[in-house]
Design a protein around this motif. Structure first.
Motif, PDB file in Angstrom:
ATOM      1  N   HIS A   1       0.838  -1.200   0.000  1.00 13.02           N
ATOM      2  CA  HIS A   1       0.000   0.000   0.000  1.00 13.02           C
ATOM      3  C   HIS A   1       0.876   1.255   0.000  1.00 13.02           C
TER       4      HIS A   1
ATOM      5  N   ASN B   1     -15.665  -6.969  -0.359  1.00 11.80           N
ATOM      6  CA  ASN B   1     -15.683  -6.043   0.779  1.00 11.80           C
ATOM      7  C   ASN B   1     -14.347  -6.052   1.516  1.00 11.80           C
TER       8      ASN B   1
ATOM      9  N   ILE C   1     -12.261  -3.777  -0.533  1.00 13.25           N
ATOM     10  CA  ILE C   1     -12.681  -2.384  -0.367  1.00 13.25           C
ATOM     11  C   ILE C   1     -12.169  -1.826   0.956  1.00 13.25           C
ATOM     12  N   ARG C   2     -12.185  -2.648   2.002  1.00 11.79           N
ATOM     13  CA  ARG C   2     -11.702  -2.193   3.310  1.00 11.79           C
ATOM     14  C   ARG C   2     -10.219  -1.826   3.278  1.00 11.79           C
ATOM     15  N   THR C   3      -9.480  -2.371   2.326  1.00  9.25           N
ATOM     16  CA  THR C   3      -8.049  -2.069   2.234  1.00  9.25           C
ATOM     17  C   THR C   3      -7.751  -1.062   1.126  1.00  9.25           C
ATOM     18  N   GLY C   4      -8.771  -0.330   0.681  1.00  2.84           N
ATOM     19  CA  GLY C   4      -8.543   0.759  -0.255  1.00  2.84           C
ATOM     20  C   GLY C   4      -8.559   0.395  -1.718  1.00  2.84           C
TER      21      GLY C   4
ATOM     22  N   TYR D   1     -15.816   5.051  -3.416  1.00  6.70           N
ATOM     23  CA  TYR D   1     -14.593   4.614  -2.739  1.00  6.70           C
ATOM     24  C   TYR D   1     -14.842   4.375  -1.252  1.00  6.70           C
ATOM     25  N   GLY D   2     -14.496   3.175  -0.802  1.00 10.37           N
ATOM     26  CA  GLY D   2     -14.631   2.827   0.608  1.00 10.37           C
ATOM     27  C   GLY D   2     -16.019   2.391   1.023  1.00 10.37           C
ATOM     28  N   GLU D   3     -16.978   2.426   0.110  1.00  5.50           N
ATOM     29  CA  GLU D   3     -18.355   2.048   0.454  1.00  5.50           C
ATOM     30  C   GLU D   3     -18.531   0.540   0.290  1.00  5.50           C
ATOM     31  N   LEU D   4     -18.875  -0.135   1.381  1.00  2.42           N
ATOM     32  CA  LEU D   4     -19.029  -1.586   1.336  1.00  2.42           C
ATOM     33  C   LEU D   4     -20.282  -1.974   0.561  1.00  2.42           C
TER      34      LEU D   4
END
Length: 418
Positions: free
Chosen positions: A26, A179, A182-185, A274-277
């Protein structure tokens, strides 16, 4: 004095799942430090071979009594060193974060080839098959053409993206996987209508993860298989075991179905904010005399456990493993709460000819005082899918009469002495 690095440690940076190593993928710096010592005073032993400075241990420590305060002082010193470096070079660090992200976007936008142990083996094999392993320069190297046979082979390119079709057997688990990304960007896209890529048709609602994004290394790490080097102590000798996990491809661990796309592609895709599960959109249950739940979907087992706890009848089709639930107000209420909006296959159906009525099993999980990691993980998985399980310890086993209390006892590795 006494610090060591690289070959002075038994650790490797192969495993990318820790807090230290996930940051690498990252575009950040990750550090791991471990220091000898504990609240109980100890001795630094005399090891003559470690007294000579070298590249791994440039400042050896002498034998001495070691107190917990020594360990704390080392840790505080290291923390200040990191903060000092970050303060002095913050402009450069921030620019490098940007540059690494931009490089990843650029690499994901064109054809690239990544080296791996298997590709190195393929280069060697190509040269050996040709019987011409030396270059004309006579320096013991191979001709570049052997590199090109592997690293310019279009079939060996890195993926431009991955498509997760909405019609796969366990789409709910695929959503859980997305998901996690998504949680990791990681950026994800969704198909607003059906589309075709590389001659294959995909339905609307499928998801796309492209590699032209800042955290491209992490994307590849979650989809591609790990290729651990074949390390041996010496030629023909025993293998050197990896220090940590050698494989962790999350898509494989979750049995997510995806297609690896090598060429640039596009379609009717919209970016997930962005970032929305991702969340399920409940669908109405089908009408009929009963419901059929596919055993290919993990979520079906959670729903079945809730149905059994709620007093509903559930049958197992011994022909294909699916579950049949007679329609009732109680069953409908429970299934309405299930996340079948993400693809858990609930269809109308009649009772199968090879249907067996099932009941909750009385499950026990072996554990030991102080805790077993393996036992804890199994317990965690059972909790996620609402299996009721009792933790038992060796004294419980010694009391006997286990078959009167339990239908199943789960023993993890190491629980039964050899």
């Amino acid at each position: 004095p006494g610090y060591t690095q690289r070959g002075g440690s038994v650790f490797s940076t192969w495993y990318n799942g820790g807090l230290r190593t996930t940051t690498y993928f990252h575009n950040m710096i990750g550090l791991l430090t471990e220091i000898t010592g504990s609240p109980t005073p100890s001795e630094i032993p005399l090891v003559p071979a470690r007294l000579l400075p070298n590249g791994d241990s440039p400042n050896p420590v002498l034998p001495q009594k070691w107190f917990f305060k020594n360990s704390i002082d080392y840790s505080v010193s290291l923390n200040y060193a990191v903060l000092n470096y970050a303060q002095r070079y913050y402009d450069e660090l921030l620019f490098n974060i940007y540059k690494m992200g931009k490089n990843s976007i650029d690499r994901g936008s064109k054809d690239t080839w990544s080296f791996s142990p298997k590709k190195i083996d393929a280069i060697n094999a190509a040269a050996q098959a040709d019987k011409s392993v030396l270059s004309s320069a006579g320096r013991g190297g191979m001709a570049v053409k052997y590199l090109d046979t592997v690293m310019k082979n279009l079939a060996n390119r890195d993926a431009r993206g991955y498509i997760l079709s909405a019609d796969q057997p366990d789409f709910t688990t695929a959503i859980r996987f997305l998901n996690a990304l998504i949680r990791t960007g990681v950026g994800v896209q969704k198909a607003t209508s059906s589309f075709t890529v590389a001659g294959k048709n995909y339905p609307a609602g499928s998801y796309i993860v492209k590699t032209d994004q800042a955290f491209r290394p992490h994307v590849l790490d979650m989809f591609e298989p790990q290729d651990h080097p074949n390390d041996f102590k010496y030629e023909g000798g025993p293998p050197v075991a990896p220090y940590d996990a050698a494989g962790w491809t999350l898509a494989y661990l979750m049995n997510v179905k995806f297609d690896r796309i090598l060429d640039n592609f596009d379609g009717p895709f919209e970016k997930v904010p962005y970032g929305e599960l991702l969340k399920a959109t409940p669908k109405p249950l089908p009408s009929g005399s009963g419901y059929v739940l596919s055993a290919a979907a993990n979520e079906s087992f959670l729903a079945v456990n809730e149905l059994l706890k709620g007093g509903s009848e559930v049958y197992r089709n011994t022909a294909d493993g699916s579950f049949y639930v007679p329609a009732s107000t109680k069953a409908k209420s429970i299934l309405d709460k299930a996340e079948h909006g993400f693809g858990m296959r609930i269809v109308a159906g009649s009772k199968p000819a090879k249907a067996v009525k099932i009941a909750p099993s009385r499950i026990a999980i072996w554990d030991t005082y102080g805790g077993s990691m393996d036992s804890g993980w199994i317990r965690f998985i059972m909790e996620q899918y609402h299996f009721d399980a009792t933790v038992i310890y060796p004294p419980d086993i010694d009391k006997g009469s286990l078959k009167d209390k339990y239908d199943v006892i789960v023993f993890v590795d190491g629980s039964i002495p050899a």
